[in-house]
Design a protein around this motif. Structure first.
Motif, PDB file in Angstrom:
ATOM      1  N   SER A 171      40.035  38.045  47.973  1.00  0.00           N
ATOM      2  CA  SER A 171      39.729  38.630  49.279  1.00  0.00           C
ATOM      3  C   SER A 171      40.966  39.252  49.911  1.00  0.00           C
ATOM      4  CB  SER A 171      39.178  37.560  50.224  1.00  0.00           C
ATOM      5  OG  SER A 171      40.201  36.648  50.591  1.00  0.00           O
ATOM      6  N   PRO A 172      40.783  40.255  50.770  1.00  0.00           N
ATOM      7  CA  PRO A 172      41.933  40.822  51.484  1.00  0.00           C
ATOM      8  C   PRO A 172      42.702  39.773  52.278  1.00  0.00           C
ATOM      9  CG  PRO A 172      40.023  42.253  51.715  1.00  0.00           C
ATOM     10  CD  PRO A 172      39.531  40.993  51.057  1.00  0.00           C
ATOM     11  N   THR A 173      41.991  38.800  52.832  1.00  0.00           N
ATOM     12  CA  THR A 173      42.649  37.739  53.591  1.00  0.00           C
ATOM     13  C   THR A 173      43.598  36.942  52.704  1.00  0.00           C
ATOM     14  OG1 THR A 173      40.751  37.554  55.078  1.00  0.00           O
ATOM     15  CG2 THR A 173      42.241  35.670  54.976  1.00  0.00           C
ATOM     16  N   GLY A 174      43.116  36.562  51.529  1.00  0.00           N
ATOM     17  CA  GLY A 174      43.945  35.791  50.609  1.00  0.00           C
ATOM     18  C   GLY A 174      45.076  36.600  50.024  1.00  0.00           C
ATOM     19  N   VAL A 175      44.803  37.851  49.699  1.00  0.00           N
ATOM     20  CA  VAL A 175      45.849  38.725  49.158  1.00  0.00           C
ATOM     21  C   VAL A 175      46.981  38.871  50.174  1.00  0.00           C
ATOM     22  CG1 VAL A 175      46.383  41.092  48.464  1.00  0.00           C
ATOM     23  CG2 VAL A 175      44.330  39.963  47.579  1.00  0.00           C
ATOM     24  N   ALA A 176      46.624  39.037  51.444  1.00  0.00           N
ATOM     25  CA  ALA A 176      47.645  39.164  52.486  1.00  0.00           C
ATOM     26  C   ALA A 176      48.498  37.904  52.568  1.00  0.00           C
ATOM     27  CB  ALA A 176      46.983  39.446  53.832  1.00  0.00           C
ATOM     28  N   ALA A 177      47.859  36.738  52.477  1.00  0.00           N
ATOM     29  CA  ALA A 177      48.593  35.472  52.560  1.00  0.00           C
ATOM     30  C   ALA A 177      49.577  35.326  51.408  1.00  0.00           C
ATOM     31  CB  ALA A 177      47.611  34.305  52.566  1.00  0.00           C
ATOM     32  N   ALA A 178      49.100  35.568  50.189  1.00  0.00           N
ATOM     33  CA  ALA A 178      49.951  35.389  49.014  1.00  0.00           C
ATOM     34  C   ALA A 178      51.064  36.427  48.964  1.00  0.00           C
ATOM     35  CB  ALA A 178      49.101  35.463  47.750  1.00  0.00           C
ATOM     36  N   THR A 179      50.753  37.651  49.340  1.00  0.00           N
ATOM     37  CA  THR A 179      51.763  38.710  49.328  1.00  0.00           C
ATOM     38  C   THR A 179      52.863  38.423  50.338  1.00  0.00           C
ATOM     39  OG1 THR A 179      50.116  40.347  48.634  1.00  0.00           O
ATOM     40  CG2 THR A 179      52.147  41.184  49.619  1.00  0.00           C
ATOM     41  N   THR A 180      52.473  38.017  51.540  1.00  0.00           N
ATOM     42  CA  THR A 180      53.464  37.715  52.572  1.00  0.00           C
ATOM     43  C   THR A 180      54.333  36.529  52.175  1.00  0.00           C
ATOM     44  OG1 THR A 180      51.922  38.543  54.241  1.00  0.00           O
ATOM     45  CG2 THR A 180      53.766  37.241  55.031  1.00  0.00           C
ATOM     46  N   ALA A 181      53.753  35.590  51.420  1.00  0.00           N
ATOM     47  CA  ALA A 181      54.530  34.438  50.948  1.00  0.00           C
ATOM     48  C   ALA A 181      55.551  34.830  49.887  1.00  0.00           C
ATOM     49  CB  ALA A 181      53.593  33.373  50.393  1.00  0.00           C
ATOM     50  N   GLY A 182      55.372  36.004  49.285  1.00  0.00           N
ATOM     51  CA  GLY A 182      56.305  36.466  48.267  1.00  0.00           C
ATOM     52  C   GLY A 182      55.804  36.349  46.848  1.00  0.00           C
ATOM     53  N   CYS A 183      54.561  35.902  46.676  1.00  0.00           N
ATOM     54  CA  CYS A 183      54.002  35.753  45.329  1.00  0.00           C
ATOM     55  C   CYS A 183      53.646  37.114  44.736  1.00  0.00           C
ATOM     56  CB  CYS A 183      52.732  34.904  45.370  1.00  0.00           C
ATOM     57  SG  CYS A 183      52.912  33.264  46.090  1.00  0.00           S
ATOM     58  N   ASP A 184      53.645  37.177  43.413  1.00  0.00           N
ATOM     59  CA  ASP A 184      53.000  38.291  42.726  1.00  0.00           C
ATOM     60  C   ASP A 184      51.507  38.005  42.731  1.00  0.00           C
ATOM     61  OD1 ASP A 184      54.975  40.186  41.825  1.00  0.00           O
ATOM     62  OD2 ASP A 184      55.737  38.592  40.539  1.00  0.00           O
ATOM     63  N   VAL A 185      50.704  38.979  43.103  1.00  0.00           N
ATOM     64  CA  VAL A 185      49.277  38.745  43.303  1.00  0.00           C
ATOM     65  C   VAL A 185      48.457  39.532  42.290  1.00  0.00           C
ATOM     66  CG1 VAL A 185      47.370  38.813  44.945  1.00  0.00           C
ATOM     67  CG2 VAL A 185      49.702  38.414  45.764  1.00  0.00           C
ATOM     68  N   LEU A 186      47.529  38.835  41.648  1.00  0.00           N
ATOM     69  CA  LEU A 186      46.526  39.475  40.808  1.00  0.00           C
ATOM     70  C   LEU A 186      45.198  39.388  41.543  1.00  0.00           C
ATOM     71  CD1 LEU A 186      47.338  38.119  37.219  1.00  0.00           C
ATOM     72  CD2 LEU A 186      48.189  40.177  38.347  1.00  0.00           C
ATOM     73  N   VAL A 187      44.595  40.534  41.801  1.00  0.00           N
ATOM     74  CA  VAL A 187      43.309  40.566  42.492  1.00  0.00           C
ATOM     75  C   VAL A 187      42.205  40.474  41.448  1.00  0.00           C
ATOM     76  CG1 VAL A 187      41.821  41.859  44.053  1.00  0.00           C
ATOM     77  CG2 VAL A 187      44.302  41.972  44.326  1.00  0.00           C
ATOM     78  N   VAL A 188      41.309  39.511  41.635  1.00  0.00           N
ATOM     79  CA  VAL A 188      40.238  39.269  40.670  1.00  0.00           C
ATOM     80  C   VAL A 188      38.893  39.362  41.375  1.00  0.00           C
ATOM     81  CG1 VAL A 188      41.722  37.814  39.244  1.00  0.00           C
ATOM     82  CG2 VAL A 188      40.318  36.768  41.031  1.00  0.00           C
ATOM     83  N   SER A 189      37.827  39.346  40.586  1.00  0.00           N
ATOM     84  CA  SER A 189      36.482  39.391  41.160  1.00  0.00           C
ATOM     85  C   SER A 189      35.547  38.561  40.308  1.00  0.00           C
ATOM     86  CB  SER A 189      35.964  40.833  41.240  1.00  0.00           C
ATOM     87  OG  SER A 189      35.691  41.340  39.944  1.00  0.00           O
ATOM     88  N   VAL A 190      34.485  38.069  40.928  1.00  0.00           N
ATOM     89  CA  VAL A 190      33.513  37.267  40.185  1.00  0.00           C
ATOM     90  C   VAL A 190      32.756  38.128  39.185  1.00  0.00           C
ATOM     91  CG1 VAL A 190      33.254  35.564  42.022  1.00  0.00           C
ATOM     92  CG2 VAL A 190      31.763  37.566  41.996  1.00  0.00           C
ATOM     93  N   GLU A 191      32.657  39.427  39.453  1.00  0.00           N
ATOM     94  CA  GLU A 191      31.931  40.310  38.544  1.00  0.00           C
ATOM     95  C   GLU A 191      32.692  40.518  37.236  1.00  0.00           C
ATOM     96  OE1 GLU A 191      30.695  40.880  42.645  1.00  0.00           O
ATOM     97  OE2 GLU A 191      32.667  41.157  41.713  1.00  0.00           O
ATOM     98  N   VAL A 192      34.002  40.703  37.337  1.00  0.00           N
ATOM     99  CA  VAL A 192      34.822  40.962  36.147  1.00  0.00           C
ATOM    100  C   VAL A 192      35.273  39.665  35.496  1.00  0.00           C
ATOM    101  CG1 VAL A 192      36.979  42.011  35.335  1.00  0.00           C
ATOM    102  CG2 VAL A 192      35.576  43.181  37.058  1.00  0.00           C
ATOM    103  N   GLY A 193      35.531  38.641  36.292  1.00  0.00           N
ATOM    104  CA  GLY A 193      36.020  37.377  35.767  1.00  0.00           C
ATOM    105  C   GLY A 193      37.533  37.328  35.742  1.00  0.00           C
TER     106      GLY A 193
END
Length: 207
Positions: A171-193
């Protein structure tokens, strides 16, 4: 047989941090349904403008959005409504169990970083069949996603730098949290797995 890339070289990260709802288990729809039911009881109908206040947010945040003058009672109703749906069974996202097993085999620490309350997390964990070194639930930080606090807390408990962590989020909410924390973020979806560990390593190596 070609060498296994997950074993032939150390992973280019110290830990993998997982969101839960919508990342490991297909429960975002259940959370929306639970929220819609509670909202209906308050005489409200949810619409697209409510999405940023519901998906990826804590129960407390959603209750504040729905009923700022009755947060405690509405929080309890939201949690109960969500739990009732979880108890009927959840679908594990394709690739989730395989990625978790590969991380265990490669001795890569994992953390679960969820906006859900711990009572919900405990209902979901058995379906994953994995022991996370760290579990951070909604009650564990003063601020939830989209603030970085949950991911910073997970990295602290793992005794590592968040910049050395990969976070999987949907989710955009989670991506924002992880990015601001400094993590490298992989965006995933239930459709793709979820990707295989070798793909996570390759994508991290390109970042």
């Amino acid at each position: 047989m070609p060498p296994d890339p997950t074993r032939s070289a150390p992973a280019p990260f110290d830990a993998v941090l997982f969101d839960m709802d919508g990342t490991l288990v297909d429960t975002e729809g259940l959370w929306w349904e639970a929220t819609a039911d509670v909202a209906a009881g308050l005489g409200r109908e949810l619409g697209p403008s409510d999405l940023p206040h519901v998906l990826g947010r804590t129960v407390h945040d959603t209750a504040c959005h729905l009923a700022p003058d009755d947060v405690a009672r509405v929080s309890d109703r939201l949690t109960d409504s969500f739990a009732d749906r979880i108890r009927k069974g959840v679908r594990v996202v394709p690739g989730a169990r395989e990625l978790l097993r590969a991380l265990t085999a490669s001795a890569v620490p994992t953390a679960l970083v969820s906006a859900s309350p711990r009572s919900i997390v405990e209902l979901v964990l058995p379906s994953l069949g994995h022991r996370f070194e760290v579990v951070v639930a909604a009650e564990d930080t003063a601020r939830g996603k989209p603030y970085p606090d949950p991911y910073l807390e997970a990295a602290r408990l793992l005794e590592t730098d968040p910049r050395r962590c990969v976070a999987l989020e949907d989710s955009p909410t989670g991506v924002a949290a992880a990015t601001t924390a400094g993590c490298d973020v992989l965006v995933v979806s239930v459709e793709v797995g979820l990707p295989a560990l070798a793909d996570v390593i390759r994508r991290k190596g390109r970042s």
